[in-house]
Write an enzyme that holds these catalytic residues in place. Structure first.
Site, mmCIF file in Angstrom:
data_model
loop_
_atom_site.group_PDB
_atom_site.id
_atom_site.type_symbol
_atom_site.label_atom_id
_atom_site.label_comp_id
_atom_site.label_asym_id
_atom_site.label_seq_id
_atom_site.Cartn_x
_atom_site.Cartn_y
_atom_site.Cartn_z
ATOM 1 N N GLY A 134 -33.949 -13.679 7.690
ATOM 2 C CA GLY A 134 -33.440 -12.319 7.644
ATOM 3 C C GLY A 134 -32.144 -12.274 8.429
ATOM 4 N N SER A 135 -31.601 -11.079 8.612
ATOM 5 C CA SER A 135 -30.307 -10.962 9.281
ATOM 6 C C SER A 135 -30.352 -11.488 10.716
ATOM 7 C CB SER A 135 -29.842 -9.508 9.262
ATOM 8 O OG SER A 135 -30.841 -8.661 9.829
ATOM 9 N N HIS A 159 -38.675 -13.853 10.427
ATOM 10 C CA HIS A 159 -37.782 -12.715 10.610
ATOM 11 C C HIS A 159 -38.453 -11.625 11.429
ATOM 12 C CE1 HIS A 159 -34.713 -9.823 10.017
ATOM 13 N NE2 HIS A 159 -35.310 -9.122 9.063
ATOM 14 N N GLU A 170 -43.618 -15.221 4.006
ATOM 15 C CA GLU A 170 -43.879 -15.886 5.285
ATOM 16 C C GLU A 170 -45.235 -16.585 5.328
ATOM 17 O OE1 GLU A 170 -40.784 -12.778 5.943
ATOM 18 O OE2 GLU A 170 -42.735 -12.843 4.914
ATOM 19 N N GLY A 186 -46.727 -15.897 47.271
ATOM 20 C CA GLY A 186 -45.917 -15.120 48.188
ATOM 21 C C GLY A 186 -46.380 -13.683 48.314
ATOM 22 N N GLU A 217 -31.848 -13.943 11.886
ATOM 23 C CA GLU A 217 -31.939 -15.409 11.958
ATOM 24 C C GLU A 217 -30.636 -16.113 11.577
ATOM 25 O OE1 GLU A 217 -35.154 -13.544 12.504
ATOM 26 O OE2 GLU A 217 -34.528 -13.476 10.399
ATOM 27 N N HIS A 246 -37.227 -20.213 45.026
ATOM 28 C CA HIS A 246 -37.354 -18.837 45.501
ATOM 29 C C HIS A 246 -35.966 -18.203 45.605
ATOM 30 C CE1 HIS A 246 -39.002 -15.877 48.781
ATOM 31 N NE2 HIS A 246 -38.716 -15.286 47.652
#
Length: 525
Positions: A24-25, A69, A46, A399, A27, A279
């Site tokens: 599609g557009s 897509h 698909e 953390g 991709e 970190h």
């Protein structure tokens, strides 16, 4: 090189030169300029695309690229995807996403919550946080599909493909990851050969080494190699005696300083640690030229997401054992353990944390287990303590605050044969303070040493690092933890001098106790 160029090179190096898709557009920016050595197999729906890719992957035994897509194309593929999931087919599904500024307003063809769309069918799903992370994310999608033997899903905003790749993006091109339930003879021979060929090898040991009871074996390996040894950054367990003459300390948790620390070593063997848990954002090249990294871990996800180096996914203990068998004894007598320098001194009203930690070192039994949650005193801690046994050090792995006080109760219950000391900052204490009640109810003989400086010391350090020194909320005056502890049923004392602190610490606890000590503010370094 553009991000797209690096992506095609990653695919090529993994042997993925056939792409199944229905474009599609979104991709088109990925597919434009596709190298001549690649083949695009077009499907008209698909479901058929995934079915063809599934059959191709099963026939070849190799991971296969599927290009769909956005949300609509991904949705059309779901039925066929179930077959690939249960046949454990390593499909690497990429889906085009709208340009980044258009995702939030939900422009046409924006895939909202893209990573959730293919779950729970796929084994791993991601959308890179920025264009610079697309190459690493694509490599991880491929490796995850191989290691999990299950389809993966990667959503990529189409404006990312034409961005110039960052210098570190190319490091992922040389990545290799292999898996072995137990390293075979050929793998061991190769590992031994690499280690023996290194002129200046280094070891980096992670917390998993201590978790798996490999503290002594890792120490023996370092001595056999005579190798400089570091603990991995963001350390949650200590895997090596910190006063051992080969110990270089805990690696810094920033890209540039970590590379500087390992500069000059031709081989870095990482055992039981991710590569790496950074970190502070201190960018730079991952490793200096001439330094090669080999990671041994049983954490497949850590191996898959690493941005550089080679990896073998297997039990570190098995590799350590085989290396000890294969490597010759080191006839050199080990040097004596290092002696801490005299602790820095505080003021008339507050001790320096180094004085507190030196007092602990001098008064507590050698087998003491320490649960530490005082992040701003991290540098002072490692300059003064002397820990020579496994299971001596516990720290919150993510953390997140609130671990220290309750975890000390858990460690004491799990290892009643060892003394337990909780080293707690006044900032973090508030997050897990109710653990004192359980300690009192059970009569657990934990000693809590609470360092009170009236601030979030680590936060103030970060504020300077980020040029945000005027940020509010970094001070917490007016807290008296002796009264709080007594309210929970824990005996408490405010040690107002070094002599008083040492005298109290020399007494053996019969139940939980809290010792409050006023300290000067320090930085984690």
């Amino acid at each position: 090189m553009l991000v797209r160029d690096v992506a095609y090179e990653i695919m090529r190096r993994h042997g993925i030169t056939t792409i199944f898709g229905n474009p599609g557009s979104n991709e088109l920016p990925f597919l434009t300029g596709m190298p001549d050595s690649f083949r695009y197999v077009l499907g008209l729906h698909e479901g058929a695309v995934v079915g063809m890719a599934d059959g191709y992957a099963q026939a070849t035994g190799q991971p296969v690229m599927v290009n769909l897509h956005a949300a609509s194309g991904s949705g059309n593929a779901m039925g066929a995807l179930t077959n690939a999931v249960y046949s454990r087919t390593p499909l690497v599904i990429t889906a085009g996403q709208q340009v980044r500024p258009a995702i939030g307003p939900e422009a046409m063809l924006a895939n909202v919550d893209a990573t959730q769309l293919a779950k729970p069918l796929v084994g791993w799903a991601s959308e890179p946080s920025c264009a610079g992370d697309v190459p690493r994310s694509l490599a991880q999608a491929i490796v995850e599909a191989q290691l999990r033997r299950r389809p993966t899903y990667l959503s990529v905003p189409y404006d990312d493909w034409d961005v110039e790749a960052e210098p570190n993006a190319r490091a992922v091109l040389d990545r290799s990851v292999e898996r072995a339930a137990h390293p075979g003879p050929s793998q061991i021979a190769r590992l031994v050969g690499e280690v023996q060929a290194a002129k200046r090898p280094a070891l980096v040991l992670g917390g998993d080494i201590d978790t798996d009871g490999l503290f002594d074996q890792a120490t023996a390996l370092a001595e056999r190699l005579g190798a400089a040894t570091w603990a991995a950054p963001s350390l949650f367990r200590l895997p090596f005696p910190n006063r051992h003459p080969l110990f270089q300390g805990v690696l810094p948790a920033g890209i540039a300083p970590l590379a500087e620390a390992l500069a000059g070593h031709d081989l870095v063997l990482v055992l039981g640690a991710p590569v790496f848990r950074y970190h502070e954002h201190l960018p730079g090249e991952y490793l200096r030229e001439g330094t090669r990294l080999l990671q041994i871990t049983d954490d497949a996800e850590a191996a898959a997401r690493a941005p550089f180096g080679a990896a073998v996914v297997t039990e570190p203990g098995a590799v350590i054992g085989e290396l000890l068998k294969a490597l010759p004894d080191n006839p050199a007598e080990p040097s004596a353990y290092t002696v801490p320098a005299a602790p820095a001194e505080g003021t008339d009203t507050a001790l320096h944390p180094e004085q507190v930690f030196a007092a602990l070192r001098d008064t507590q039994p050698a087998e003491t287990s320490y649960v530490v949650e005082s992040t701003s005193t991290n540098g002072s801690w490692w300059r003064q303590v002397d820990l020579r046994r496994g299971g001596s050090y516990f720290f919150p792995a993510s953390g997140g605050l609130g671990f220290g006080i309750p975890a000390a109760v858990g460690v004491a219950l799990g290892r009643p044969d060892r003394p337990v000391v909780g080293v707690i900052g006044d900032g973090s204490a508030n997050y897990g303070i109710t653990g004192l009640w359980t300690a009192a109810q059970l009569g657990v003989p934990v000693t809590y040493v609470l360092l009170r400086n009236g601030s979030y010391g680590a936060l103030e350090w970060f504020a300077d690092l980020l040029d945000a020194s005027d940020a509010p909320g970094t001070t917490i005056p007016g807290l008296d933890f002796t009264r709080i502890a007594e309210g929970y049923g824990v005996s408490a004392i405010h040690a107002r001098s070094l002599d008083q602190l040492r005298a109290v610490l020399a007494e053996s606890p019969t139940g939980p106790r809290l010792i409050q000590v006023d300290t000067v503010t320090t930085t984690p370094a």
